[in-house]
Design an enzyme around this catalytic site. Structure first.
Site, mmCIF file in Angstrom:
data_model
loop_
_atom_site.group_PDB
_atom_site.id
_atom_site.type_symbol
_atom_site.label_atom_id
_atom_site.label_comp_id
_atom_site.label_asym_id
_atom_site.label_seq_id
_atom_site.Cartn_x
_atom_site.Cartn_y
_atom_site.Cartn_z
ATOM 1 N N GLY A 150 0.846 -1.188 0.000
ATOM 2 C CA GLY A 150 0.000 0.000 0.000
ATOM 3 C C GLY A 150 0.877 1.232 0.000
ATOM 4 O O GLY A 150 1.598 1.490 0.966
ATOM 5 N N PHE A 151 0.841 2.000 -1.092
ATOM 6 C CA PHE A 151 1.769 3.109 -1.241
ATOM 7 C C PHE A 151 1.022 4.424 -1.431
ATOM 8 O O PHE A 151 1.191 5.121 -2.422
ATOM 9 C CB PHE A 151 2.719 2.847 -2.403
ATOM 10 N N ARG A 153 -0.216 8.032 0.878
ATOM 11 C CA ARG A 153 0.564 9.108 1.489
ATOM 12 C C ARG A 153 1.370 8.643 2.702
ATOM 13 O O ARG A 153 2.481 9.133 2.940
ATOM 14 C CB ARG A 153 -0.367 10.265 1.865
ATOM 15 N N ASP A 173 1.569 -2.148 -4.729
ATOM 16 C CA ASP A 173 0.326 -1.381 -4.764
ATOM 17 C C ASP A 173 -0.231 -1.472 -6.175
ATOM 18 O O ASP A 173 0.363 -0.924 -7.116
ATOM 19 C CB ASP A 173 0.576 0.082 -4.383
ATOM 20 N N LEU A 208 -9.249 -0.564 4.764
ATOM 21 C CA LEU A 208 -9.987 -1.811 4.975
ATOM 22 C C LEU A 208 -11.172 -1.848 4.017
ATOM 23 O O LEU A 208 -12.107 -1.060 4.130
ATOM 24 C CB LEU A 208 -10.463 -1.906 6.419
ATOM 25 N N ARG A 235 -5.110 -0.811 9.456
ATOM 26 C CA ARG A 235 -6.420 -1.252 9.938
ATOM 27 C C ARG A 235 -6.280 -2.671 10.459
ATOM 28 O O ARG A 235 -5.656 -3.535 9.823
ATOM 29 C CB ARG A 235 -7.480 -1.200 8.834
ATOM 30 N N ASP A 259 -0.224 -2.049 15.910
ATOM 31 C CA ASP A 259 -0.845 -0.927 16.606
ATOM 32 C C ASP A 259 -2.358 -0.966 16.473
ATOM 33 O O ASP A 259 -3.060 -0.230 17.165
ATOM 34 C CB ASP A 259 -0.306 0.398 16.050
ATOM 35 N N GLU A 264 -11.039 -3.739 19.233
ATOM 36 C CA GLU A 264 -10.313 -2.822 20.108
ATOM 37 C C GLU A 264 -11.218 -2.341 21.236
ATOM 38 O O GLU A 264 -12.377 -2.003 20.990
ATOM 39 C CB GLU A 264 -9.782 -1.632 19.302
ATOM 40 N N HIS A 283 -3.288 1.289 19.532
ATOM 41 C CA HIS A 283 -3.822 2.183 18.490
ATOM 42 C C HIS A 283 -3.386 3.618 18.793
ATOM 43 O O HIS A 283 -4.207 4.542 18.877
ATOM 44 C CB HIS A 283 -5.343 2.089 18.403
#
Length: 320
Positions: A150-151, A153, A173, A208, A235, A259, A264, A283
């Site tokens: 995933g590229f 920002r 990506d 997600l 996510r 994280d 959660e 998180h």
């Protein structure tokens, strides 16, 4: 114009109130996020701000007045965007917030994993000083391949932070064109399996979606090196965390640093808690002293733009 803040966990909502007041707008607050309360609010509100409440199709279908939903944050999987679009409700997120914080957190985890900081710390706590049996294998950073999946920002910012350390970085990506990869001087990998097989560390930076949920599962985790590490600050549901816990316990995967989680807070009895070869942070990657203030202001400013008929900064759906 009726603006309602459905839910938030901020210390207060003064930043939003100040922005709305300056624009001549008033804001009210929903007292609870039960389903019936959520159904009612959309019948009286023109625009809503939401953080964690689940806005399902069943709820949105009752929203006869609401025309704008702004989600506090980058992710928006708690909002049924498809249903909102069908109902003519504009959905926006705050896509420009905490980009540096998340990239910093990710890079910190990658560096800490690479230098085996956790097992070294634990060894000293146990009174041990002979560290070589604990840290091996530990290649130097220039011999370590990081795969960024995933590229956008944040992914691009992570790459910028890793380059000075001379990591070997590849990017996967499907939306990154060969021309864009060349312009950004990125080593692009076109096959997910290949990047998982070859990488020593995988960092996830994806939204997600139905196509990305459990992207890392029992099968795809099995493609990775038994010494490899997964880092996820994106996510939680990108990873089947039960399958991840099994791989970590079986040592078919070396380490994980997470994280975000499917549920959660992470449940007390979740198998990830007992793995040992894992770092867990609550998180917190988004956080800095200024990031929450930025989030609150940016969310309110999007509503003001909408009220004024100005171009929206971060729409996530397109209305007919």
């Amino acid at each position: 114009m009726n603006i309602v803040i459905i839910d938030s966990n901020f210390q207060d909502n003064k930043p939003e109130q100040e922005i709305f007041q300056a624009a001549g707008l008033e804001v009210s607050f929903l007292s609870g996020t039960e389903e019936e309360s959520l159904k009612v609010v959309g019948q009286t509100a023109d625009a809503v701000l939401v953080q964690f409440a689940i806005l399902s199709k069943d709820i949105l279908s009752t929203w006869t007045r609401c025309k704008l939903i702004v989600r506090y944050g980058i992710g928006y999987d708690n909002v049924d965007v498809e249903a909102a679009t069908e109902l003519g409700i504009q959905v926006c997120n705050v896509s420009g917030y905490c980009l540096d914080e998340v990239a910093d957190h990710t890079a910190a985890l990658i560096l800490g994993v690479s230098r085996r900081l956790l097992p070294l710390h634990q060894a000293v706590e146990r009174g041990e000083w002979a560290f070589e049996p604990i840290v091996k294998p530990m290649p130097k950073l220039a011999d370590t391949q990081v795969g960024i999946v995933g590229f956008g920002r944040i992914g691009e910012r992570v790459l910028q932070r890793l380059r000075p350390f001379q990591y070997q970085v590849k990017v996967y990506d499907p939306y990154l064109t060969a021309e864009a990869a060349l312009e950004k001087q990125v080593d692009k990998e076109d096959d997910l399996k290949t990047i998982l097989e070859q990488s020593d560390i995988i960092a996830l930076h994806l939204p997600l979606l139905p196509t990305t949920q459990h992207l890392l599962n029992a099968e795809t985790l099995g493609w990775m090196k038994p010494t490899a590490c997964v880092v996820n600050t994106s996510r939680g549901a990108l990873i089947d965390t039960v399958a991840l816990a099994h791989a970590l316990r079986a040592h078919t995967l070396g380490f994980a640093a997470l994280d975000v989680f499917e549920q959660e807070p992470l449940p007390a009895q979740h198998p990830l808690r007992d793995c040992g070869n894992i770092w867990l942070t609550p998180h917190a990657a988004y956080y800095s002293d200024s990031s929450l203030l930025e989030l609150q202001r940016s969310a309110a400013e999007e509503i003001v733009r909408w009220v004024r008929g100005e171009q929206l900064y971060s729409p996530v759906n397109r209305l007919a």
